[in-house]
Scaffold this motif. Structure first.
Motif, PDB file in Angstrom:
ATOM      1  N   GLY A 247       5.181  11.584   0.699  1.00  0.00           N
ATOM      2  CA  GLY A 247       4.617  12.751   1.364  1.00  0.00           C
ATOM      3  C   GLY A 247       3.102  12.701   1.436  1.00  0.00           C
ATOM      4  O   GLY A 247       2.505  13.041   2.469  1.00  0.00           O
ATOM      5  N   ARG A 248       2.463  12.260   0.349  1.00  0.00           N
ATOM      6  CA  ARG A 248       1.001  12.195   0.326  1.00  0.00           C
ATOM      7  C   ARG A 248       0.482  11.171   1.329  1.00  0.00           C
ATOM      8  O   ARG A 248      -0.472  11.436   2.066  1.00  0.00           O
ATOM      9  CB  ARG A 248       0.514  11.849  -1.081  1.00  0.00           C
ATOM     10  CG  ARG A 248      -1.001  11.684  -1.186  1.00  0.00           C
ATOM     11  CD  ARG A 248      -1.426  11.516  -2.628  1.00  0.00           C
ATOM     12  NE  ARG A 248      -0.797  10.366  -3.257  1.00  0.00           N
ATOM     13  CZ  ARG A 248      -1.243   9.116  -3.139  1.00  0.00           C
ATOM     14  NH1 ARG A 248      -2.307   8.844  -2.395  1.00  0.00           N
ATOM     15  NH2 ARG A 248      -0.623   8.130  -3.750  1.00  0.00           N
ATOM     16  N   LEU A 249       1.102   9.998   1.395  1.00  0.00           N
ATOM     17  CA  LEU A 249       0.653   8.968   2.329  1.00  0.00           C
ATOM     18  C   LEU A 249       0.954   9.360   3.772  1.00  0.00           C
ATOM     19  O   LEU A 249       0.180   9.019   4.682  1.00  0.00           O
ATOM     20  CB  LEU A 249       1.318   7.634   1.983  1.00  0.00           C
ATOM     21  CG  LEU A 249       0.877   7.001   0.654  1.00  0.00           C
ATOM     22  CD1 LEU A 249       1.604   5.687   0.413  1.00  0.00           C
ATOM     23  CD2 LEU A 249      -0.637   6.787   0.622  1.00  0.00           C
ATOM     24  N   ARG A 250       2.061  10.045   3.997  1.00  0.00           N
ATOM     25  CA  ARG A 250       2.377  10.504   5.350  1.00  0.00           C
ATOM     26  C   ARG A 250       1.291  11.476   5.843  1.00  0.00           C
ATOM     27  O   ARG A 250       0.876  11.425   7.003  1.00  0.00           O
ATOM     28  CB  ARG A 250       3.749  11.179   5.380  1.00  0.00           C
ATOM     29  CG  ARG A 250       4.218  11.582   6.771  1.00  0.00           C
ATOM     30  CD  ARG A 250       5.517  12.353   6.667  1.00  0.00           C
ATOM     31  NE  ARG A 250       6.623  11.493   6.314  1.00  0.00           N
ATOM     32  CZ  ARG A 250       7.416  10.885   7.191  1.00  0.00           C
ATOM     33  NH1 ARG A 250       7.208  11.055   8.483  1.00  0.00           N
ATOM     34  NH2 ARG A 250       8.416  10.133   6.781  1.00  0.00           N
TER      35      ARG A 250
ATOM     36  N   PRO B  31       0.807  -1.223   0.000  1.00  0.00           N
ATOM     37  CA  PRO B  31       0.000   0.000   0.000  1.00  0.00           C
ATOM     38  C   PRO B  31       0.838   1.271   0.000  1.00  0.00           C
ATOM     39  O   PRO B  31       0.292   2.368  -0.038  1.00  0.00           O
ATOM     40  CB  PRO B  31      -0.799  -0.111   1.306  1.00  0.00           C
ATOM     41  CG  PRO B  31       0.112  -0.869   2.222  1.00  0.00           C
ATOM     42  CD  PRO B  31       0.842  -1.861   1.330  1.00  0.00           C
ATOM     43  N   LEU B  32       2.165   1.131   0.012  1.00  0.00           N
ATOM     44  CA  LEU B  32       3.058   2.279   0.091  1.00  0.00           C
ATOM     45  C   LEU B  32       3.335   2.909  -1.267  1.00  0.00           C
ATOM     46  O   LEU B  32       3.959   3.973  -1.340  1.00  0.00           O
ATOM     47  CB  LEU B  32       4.385   1.866   0.738  1.00  0.00           C
ATOM     48  CG  LEU B  32       4.264   1.328   2.169  1.00  0.00           C
ATOM     49  CD1 LEU B  32       5.562   0.646   2.590  1.00  0.00           C
ATOM     50  CD2 LEU B  32       3.913   2.434   3.129  1.00  0.00           C
ATOM     51  N   SER B  33       2.910   2.260  -2.354  1.00  0.00           N
ATOM     52  CA  SER B  33       3.177   2.799  -3.679  1.00  0.00           C
ATOM     53  C   SER B  33       2.073   2.372  -4.625  1.00  0.00           C
ATOM     54  O   SER B  33       1.302   1.448  -4.326  1.00  0.00           O
ATOM     55  CB  SER B  33       4.535   2.321  -4.199  1.00  0.00           C
ATOM     56  OG  SER B  33       4.904   3.007  -5.384  1.00  0.00           O
ATOM     57  N   PHE B  34       1.984   3.042  -5.783  1.00  0.00           N
ATOM     58  CA  PHE B  34       0.934   2.675  -6.724  1.00  0.00           C
ATOM     59  C   PHE B  34       1.296   1.363  -7.411  1.00  0.00           C
ATOM     60  O   PHE B  34       2.461   0.998  -7.530  1.00  0.00           O
ATOM     61  CB  PHE B  34       0.696   3.794  -7.744  1.00  0.00           C
ATOM     62  CG  PHE B  34       1.703   3.852  -8.863  1.00  0.00           C
ATOM     63  CD1 PHE B  34       1.462   3.208 -10.052  1.00  0.00           C
ATOM     64  CD2 PHE B  34       2.896   4.557  -8.717  1.00  0.00           C
ATOM     65  CE1 PHE B  34       2.368   3.262 -11.093  1.00  0.00           C
ATOM     66  CE2 PHE B  34       3.819   4.620  -9.749  1.00  0.00           C
ATOM     67  CZ  PHE B  34       3.554   3.971 -10.933  1.00  0.00           C
ATOM     68  N   GLY B  35       0.262   0.663  -7.831  1.00  0.00           N
ATOM     69  CA  GLY B  35       0.450  -0.645  -8.448  1.00  0.00           C
ATOM     70  C   GLY B  35       0.329  -1.782  -7.467  1.00  0.00           C
ATOM     71  O   GLY B  35       0.187  -2.934  -7.873  1.00  0.00           O
ATOM     72  N   GLY B  36       0.401  -1.476  -6.164  1.00  0.00           N
ATOM     73  CA  GLY B  36       0.272  -2.492  -5.131  1.00  0.00           C
ATOM     74  C   GLY B  36      -1.122  -2.477  -4.518  1.00  0.00           C
ATOM     75  O   GLY B  36      -1.978  -1.692  -4.878  1.00  0.00           O
ATOM     76  N   ARG B  37      -1.359  -3.385  -3.554  1.00  0.00           N
ATOM     77  CA  ARG B  37      -2.647  -3.449  -2.870  1.00  0.00           C
ATOM     78  C   ARG B  37      -2.416  -3.504  -1.371  1.00  0.00           C
ATOM     79  O   ARG B  37      -1.338  -3.905  -0.895  1.00  0.00           O
ATOM     80  CB  ARG B  37      -3.446  -4.671  -3.328  1.00  0.00           C
ATOM     81  CG  ARG B  37      -2.714  -6.004  -3.161  1.00  0.00           C
ATOM     82  CD  ARG B  37      -3.533  -7.167  -3.712  1.00  0.00           C
ATOM     83  NE  ARG B  37      -2.782  -8.415  -3.739  1.00  0.00           N
ATOM     84  CZ  ARG B  37      -2.658  -9.237  -2.709  1.00  0.00           C
ATOM     85  NH1 ARG B  37      -3.255  -8.967  -1.563  1.00  0.00           N
ATOM     86  NH2 ARG B  37      -1.944 -10.345  -2.828  1.00  0.00           N
ATOM     87  N   ALA B  38      -3.421  -3.095  -0.619  1.00  0.00           N
ATOM     88  CA  ALA B  38      -3.298  -3.060   0.839  1.00  0.00           C
ATOM     89  C   ALA B  38      -3.476  -4.447   1.453  1.00  0.00           C
ATOM     90  O   ALA B  38      -2.863  -4.759   2.481  1.00  0.00           O
ATOM     91  CB  ALA B  38      -4.327  -2.090   1.413  1.00  0.00           C
TER      92      ALA B  38
ATOM     93  N   ALA C 151      11.683   9.710 -10.247  1.00  0.00           N
ATOM     94  CA  ALA C 151      12.419  10.097  -9.044  1.00  0.00           C
ATOM     95  C   ALA C 151      11.581  11.008  -8.146  1.00  0.00           C
ATOM     96  O   ALA C 151      11.504  10.811  -6.929  1.00  0.00           O
ATOM     97  CB  ALA C 151      13.726  10.781  -9.426  1.00  0.00           C
ATOM     98  N   VAL C 152      10.944  12.006  -8.738  1.00  0.00           N
ATOM     99  CA  VAL C 152      10.116  12.935  -7.961  1.00  0.00           C
ATOM    100  C   VAL C 152       8.871  12.230  -7.434  1.00  0.00           C
ATOM    101  O   VAL C 152       8.411  12.496  -6.321  1.00  0.00           O
ATOM    102  CB  VAL C 152       9.736  14.156  -8.821  1.00  0.00           C
ATOM    103  CG1 VAL C 152       8.728  15.040  -8.096  1.00  0.00           C
ATOM    104  CG2 VAL C 152      10.979  14.967  -9.167  1.00  0.00           C
ATOM    105  N   GLY C 153       8.332  11.302  -8.225  1.00  0.00           N
ATOM    106  CA  GLY C 153       7.120  10.590  -7.823  1.00  0.00           C
ATOM    107  C   GLY C 153       7.283   9.812  -6.533  1.00  0.00           C
ATOM    108  O   GLY C 153       6.338   9.716  -5.733  1.00  0.00           O
TER     109      GLY C 153
END
Length: 222
Positions: free
Chosen positions: A161-164, A96-103, A153-155
């Protein structure tokens, strides 16, 4: 005017990724098509636009920055199977920490592919971009693949930051404690992927290698 197609293709590709999320279109389409349906449609459109922007870069005026060397072709052919493996190990995996994954199924103590690297798909994009920029040392391709590398790199920092902010600092630290933005900086030793995804990665890589010349117009072989 010689650069027009490349500029338009690049702007359309970038807009296709930015506008849906910023305008709320993505949410509306997900509610209408479902997350899987939206992902399939968006994936097809993205691939078609990616093909267009790469083809447009090839048709742009050739302005050489550095010459291609044979070792560059060997390097990209050694790296690309690893890129495809990273992609196949990442898509739909518990992360869940990055896109493409699932929680579902994510264990912060044993984070799986996220223990190898927190943002595996973005790292795959970063590596893909850099090696393709290396073997294509003309201005149009340096701009194209350089922007992809910068986006990747920026992503990573933007997602962190968004998840935090979304979860709160304490929850984010707990979930990300065994992961790292740097490869093999987290708890990767407990990761035991099955055989199916590596086999799929090999098949897809072989198919892309075979289709590179007829689709892109350039042989990737040394």
């Amino acid at each position: 005017m010689d650069w027009l197609e490349f500029v338009v293709a690049l702007l359309v590709f970038m807009a296709s990724h930015a506008v849906p999320a910023l305008s709320g279109i993505k949410g509306a389409l997900v509610s209408r098509l479902g997350r899987g349906g939206y992902g399939a449609v968006f994936g097809v459109i993205s691939l078609l636009l990616l093909w267009w922007v790469i083809a447009a870069a090839g048709r742009a005026p050739f302005v050489s920055i550095w010459d291609q060397q044979i070792w560059m072709r060997w390097l990209i052919n050694l790296v690309m199977p690893l890129v495809m493996l990273l992609i196949c190990l990442s898509v739909g995996a518990p992360n869940p920490l990055s896109f493409g994954g699932r929680a579902e199924g994510f264990d912060p103590a044993r984070p799986g592919i996220a223990g190898v690297v927190r943002h595996p798909l973005l790292w795959a994009l970063l590596i893909w971009s850099l090696v393709h920029m290396l073997v294509n040392g003309d201005l149009a391709h340096v701009i194209l693949f350089g922007l992809f590398a910068l986006y990747a790199a920026v992503g990573m920092a933007m997602i962190d930051g968004r998840l935090r902010r979304k979860w709160g600092a304490d929850v984010w630290v707990t979930r990300a404690s065994a992961t790292s933005n740097l490869p093999f900086g987290g708890n990767w030793r407990s990761y035991r992927p099955g055989w199916s995804r590596p086999v799929i990665a090999i098949v897809i890589w072989a198919g892309l290698l075979h289709l590179h010349l007829p689709v892109i117009g350039v042989s990737p072989l040394p």
